[in-house]
Motif scaffolding. Structure first.
Motif, PDB file in Angstrom:
ATOM      1  N   LEU A  18       0.834  -1.194   0.000  1.00 15.92           N
ATOM      2  CA  LEU A  18       0.000   0.000   0.000  1.00 15.92           C
ATOM      3  C   LEU A  18       0.873   1.250   0.000  1.00 15.92           C
ATOM      4  CD1 LEU A  18      -2.839   1.337   0.249  1.00 15.92           C
ATOM      5  CD2 LEU A  18      -2.452   1.290   2.720  1.00 15.92           C
ATOM      6  N   THR A  19       1.889   1.270   0.856  1.00 15.73           N
ATOM      7  CA  THR A  19       2.790   2.410   0.926  1.00 15.73           C
ATOM      8  C   THR A  19       3.526   2.608  -0.390  1.00 15.73           C
ATOM      9  OG1 THR A  19       3.083   2.018   3.288  1.00 15.73           O
ATOM     10  CG2 THR A  19       4.710   3.416   2.213  1.00 15.73           C
ATOM     11  N   PHE A  20       4.004   1.515  -0.977  1.00 18.94           N
ATOM     12  CA  PHE A  20       4.716   1.609  -2.251  1.00 18.94           C
ATOM     13  C   PHE A  20       3.834   2.209  -3.334  1.00 18.94           C
ATOM     14  CE2 PHE A  20       5.396  -0.347  -6.414  1.00 18.94           C
ATOM     15  CZ  PHE A  20       6.647   0.175  -6.708  1.00 18.94           C
ATOM     16  N   PHE A  21       2.624   1.673  -3.495  1.00 24.28           N
ATOM     17  CA  PHE A  21       1.764   2.146  -4.571  1.00 24.28           C
ATOM     18  C   PHE A  21       1.245   3.556  -4.322  1.00 24.28           C
ATOM     19  CE2 PHE A  21       1.508  -2.411  -5.667  1.00 24.28           C
ATOM     20  CZ  PHE A  21       1.931  -2.289  -6.982  1.00 24.28           C
ATOM     21  N   LEU A  22       1.034   3.939  -3.072  1.00 23.14           N
ATOM     22  CA  LEU A  22       0.635   5.316  -2.783  1.00 23.14           C
ATOM     23  C   LEU A  22       1.744   6.294  -3.129  1.00 23.14           C
ATOM     24  CD1 LEU A  22      -1.353   5.139   0.581  1.00 23.14           C
ATOM     25  CD2 LEU A  22      -2.210   5.802  -1.657  1.00 23.14           C
ATOM     26  N   THR A  23       2.968   6.014  -2.687  1.00 26.30           N
ATOM     27  CA  THR A  23       4.078   6.913  -2.991  1.00 26.30           C
ATOM     28  C   THR A  23       4.365   6.934  -4.489  1.00 26.30           C
ATOM     29  OG1 THR A  23       5.676   5.166  -2.479  1.00 26.30           O
ATOM     30  CG2 THR A  23       5.178   6.734  -0.737  1.00 26.30           C
ATOM     31  N   TRP A  24       4.253   5.786  -5.149  1.00 29.80           N
ATOM     32  CA  TRP A  24       4.467   5.731  -6.589  1.00 29.80           C
ATOM     33  C   TRP A  24       3.435   6.593  -7.314  1.00 29.80           C
ATOM     34  CZ3 TRP A  24       1.458   3.604 -10.582  1.00 29.80           C
ATOM     35  CH2 TRP A  24       2.106   3.503 -11.810  1.00 29.80           C
ATOM     36  N   SER A  25       2.174   6.500  -6.921  1.00 27.51           N
ATOM     37  CA  SER A  25       1.138   7.282  -7.598  1.00 27.51           C
ATOM     38  C   SER A  25       1.285   8.770  -7.304  1.00 27.51           C
ATOM     39  CB  SER A  25      -0.253   6.792  -7.213  1.00 27.51           C
ATOM     40  OG  SER A  25      -0.509   7.032  -5.853  1.00 27.51           O
ATOM     41  N   PHE A  26       1.687   9.128  -6.087  1.00 27.61           N
ATOM     42  CA  PHE A  26       1.897  10.542  -5.774  1.00 27.61           C
ATOM     43  C   PHE A  26       3.041  11.114  -6.613  1.00 27.61           C
ATOM     44  CE2 PHE A  26       0.216   9.765  -1.236  1.00 27.61           C
ATOM     45  CZ  PHE A  26      -1.080   9.927  -1.665  1.00 27.61           C
ATOM     46  N   CYS A  27       4.144  10.379  -6.684  1.00 32.72           N
ATOM     47  CA  CYS A  27       5.295  10.852  -7.454  1.00 32.72           C
ATOM     48  C   CYS A  27       5.003  10.877  -8.946  1.00 32.72           C
ATOM     49  CB  CYS A  27       6.513   9.979  -7.183  1.00 32.72           C
ATOM     50  SG  CYS A  27       7.138  10.121  -5.508  1.00 32.72           S
ATOM     51  N   PHE A  28       4.331   9.869  -9.442  1.00 28.39           N
ATOM     52  CA  PHE A  28       4.065   9.795 -10.874  1.00 28.39           C
ATOM     53  C   PHE A  28       3.056  10.849 -11.307  1.00 28.39           C
ATOM     54  CE2 PHE A  28       5.434   7.350 -14.333  1.00 28.39           C
ATOM     55  CZ  PHE A  28       4.419   7.318 -15.271  1.00 28.39           C
ATOM     56  N   SER A  29       2.183  11.273 -10.396  1.00 29.78           N
ATOM     57  CA  SER A  29       1.198  12.288 -10.762  1.00 29.78           C
ATOM     58  C   SER A  29       1.839  13.656 -10.965  1.00 29.78           C
ATOM     59  CB  SER A  29       0.092  12.370  -9.709  1.00 29.78           C
ATOM     60  OG  SER A  29       0.616  12.835  -8.487  1.00 29.78           O
TER      61      SER A  29
END
Length: 84
Positions: A18-29
């Motif tokens: 969950l932490t990985f995908f949240l940080t990935w989506s925040f950075c990628f956005s």
């Protein structure tokens, strides 16, 4: 005893994912904004960057999957730690 360890590991792994995908989506956005404002790319050039990323993923992910199957999950973590 084993079920409590398995349950704890399940929640730890779920939290890590969950932490990985949240940080990935925040950075990628904000990646597109960064490419525009700081790198100076226009819309077409940003599209090329995203297309190249997707194209590379088509070739890298199957290799990563093969390595993960051969190395196993525990050894894969060690391998990724050394690479990164």
């Amino acid at each position: 005893m084993q079920t409590s360890i398995a349950k704890r590991n399940y929640w730890l792994l779920s939290g890590a994912l969950l932490t990985f995908f949240l940080t990935w989506s925040f950075c990628f956005s904000i990646f597109s904004i960064w490419l525009e404002q700081f790198v100076g790319l226009n819309g077409e050039e940003r599209g090329v960057v995203f297309s190249l990323g997707a194209f590379c993923a088509l070739f890298i992910l199957p290799v990563y999957g093969y390595l993960q199957d051969k190395l196993g999950l525990k050894n894969m973590y060690y391998f990724l730690s050394l690479v990164c």
